[in-house]
Scaffold this motif. Sequence first.
Motif, short mmCIF file in Angstrom:
data_model
loop_
_atom_site.label_atom_id
_atom_site.label_comp_id
_atom_site.label_asym_id
_atom_site.label_seq_id
_atom_site.Cartn_x
_atom_site.Cartn_y
_atom_site.Cartn_z
N GLU A 1 37.62 31.96 44.69
CA GLU A 1 36.69 33.08 44.74
C GLU A 1 35.34 32.58 45.24
N HIS B 1 29.96 32.44 36.15
CA HIS B 1 30.95 33.49 36.36
C HIS B 1 32.37 32.91 36.33
N GLU B 2 32.57 31.79 36.99
CA GLU B 2 33.93 31.22 37.08
C GLU B 2 34.46 30.79 35.72
N HIS C 1 36.28 33.39 33.96
CA HIS C 1 37.73 33.51 34.23
C HIS C 1 38.51 32.45 33.47
N ASP D 1 37.68 40.03 37.14
CA ASP D 1 36.53 40.44 37.92
C ASP D 1 36.34 41.94 37.71
N TYR E 1 34.38 43.67 39.86
CA TYR E 1 34.01 44.27 41.16
C TYR E 1 35.27 44.80 41.85
N MET F 1 30.39 39.57 35.48
CA MET F 1 31.72 39.57 36.05
C MET F 1 31.84 40.58 37.20
#
Length: 458
Positions: A35, A234-235, A238, A245, A247, A316
Motif C-alpha cells: 500500500e 497507518h500500516e 493493518h 482501509d 478509503y 485508516m
Amino acid sequence: MTGLALIGLLAATAATTPASATPTGTDGGRRVEAEYFPDPGGPGRTVEVPAASPVQRGRSAAAPLSAAESALDGAVGEQAVTGPTDDRLDVVIIGDGYTAGQQDDFHADATAKWADITALEPYKSYQGLFNVWTVDAVSNESGVSGDPGADSAKDTALGSYFWCSDIERLICTDIDKVAAYAAKAPAADLVVVIANSTKYGGAGYSGLQAEGHPFNGVSTLSSDHASSGLIAAHEIGHSVGLLDDEYTYEAYGTWTGGEQGGINSTTYTPAQLTEKRAKWYRWLGQSDPAGGTVGTYEGSAYYPFGIYRPTASSIMRELSNTEFNLPGREAMIAGFYRAGNALSSTVDTDATIGPGRRIAVTPADLTTVGAKPHTHGRPDAATGLARTDLRWYVDGVEKVAARGRTSVTPASLGVHADGRSHKVTAEAVDRTDAIRDPAVRALATDTLTWSVRPTGHR
Ligand SMILES: [Zn+2]
C-alpha cells in the motif's frame, strides 16, 4: 503458486541469470501486496509489487563491503527496550541508503520516526508494551534509488527504491534482504525500513507471515520528510490492529458480498449493529477523537457504496487525520495485548515455591512519556489511556491489602506451610475506557500463577 514454492524457484534461477540483464520491474519473481500514499495527507492505494528489488538498468550487481564496513554491518542497537521479548511487541528499524559513516544519522532518524509514531494514540499510551531495536545496514552509497529521479540508481544494503511499479511515492524494498537483517534482532514482530531521503514516500507490506516470515508487516518510509511517519502509523493499523482501509476507489462501486470480518467495516445499519451486538455497536453515538460521532458512514474497505465505516474520517481513511477512531483504537489496543503482556516476573511460574519465597513482578510501564510514574502501573490519569490495576489472589480469592504491590511472599499473603498446596496469582488488568468489548478486556488481562509447596520455607 505459493510464496514458498516461488522462493525455491528464485533460488534455482538466481545463480544462472546475470543480474544486470534484469530490467526494472520485470524480475519475474514473487509479487506481494503493498500500500502507498500518493500524496501526504491523502488516501492510500494498494498494488502488487515484486518481493525482491529489481536491479536497475545498466547496473551490475552490488559491490561487496570493505572489511571495515562489514564490521559495522548488522550491529543491533537497543532504542527502547522495556521488557522481555516474549512479553513485548518487538519493532525492528533498519536503515537503507546509509553508508558506514552515516550510521549515527540512521540512529537519529530511527529515534525521530519512532517519536513521530508514538506521538499518536494509542501508540503513545502503550509504548511500554513495545521493544524497539535498530539493526545497522551499511550501504555502499548514500540515498536510495529513484531519488531524485526515476533513473537514479544507488547501491544500497536493502535495494529500496522510489518509483516502484512506476509510482513515484511508492518505496519498495527487498523483503528477503530486510528479513535477513531483521533476524539479527532478538525478535521481530514488526519491521520498519527507513530510506535515507528527503522525498515523501513509503509503503506497507502485509501478509508476509504467509510467505514464511516471522513478521507480518513491513513499513517503508523516507527519513527526512515530516509526514512519512504517518505511513507506518497507518500500516501498523493493518498488521497489529487488523483494521481495514476506510478509503474507497470510485471504480469499485457497490459492495455486494454481505457482512465480512473487517473490524471497522459493516453492511449493517446502526440499529442492526445494536440488535445483533455486532462490530462497534458499543461505541455508537460516542464523540470520537477522529472527529464527529461514531455511526455508520457509507464507503469502506475500497467500496464507496453498500459498506460502512465508523467515522467520517480517521487515520485508516486518510493521513490528514492522525487519529484512530474509537473502534480502531480499541482494535489497536487488542493487538498490542495479543503480542504483549503487561506483567513479567523473574520467578519462574513452572517451579513450585516455598511460602517464604519473594515474588517480584514487573508491570509494563504504561505511563506516557513525560508523565511521572509515581508507582508502577499507576499512570497519570491526565495523560495516558492505560489504567493498569495489579491484584493478588490466593486460591482465587483476592488479597485486597496487597493491591498494587509489586513484591510479595506467599506468607505475606497468608499462605503458610499447612500441609496443603496453594496457588498465588498476580493479575494485571487494563481498565482503560478505550476498551468496551469484554473479549478485548480479557486480552488486556495478564496473570501469572505460582504453586506453593505445602511445607518448607523456600
Ligand atoms: Zn491501509
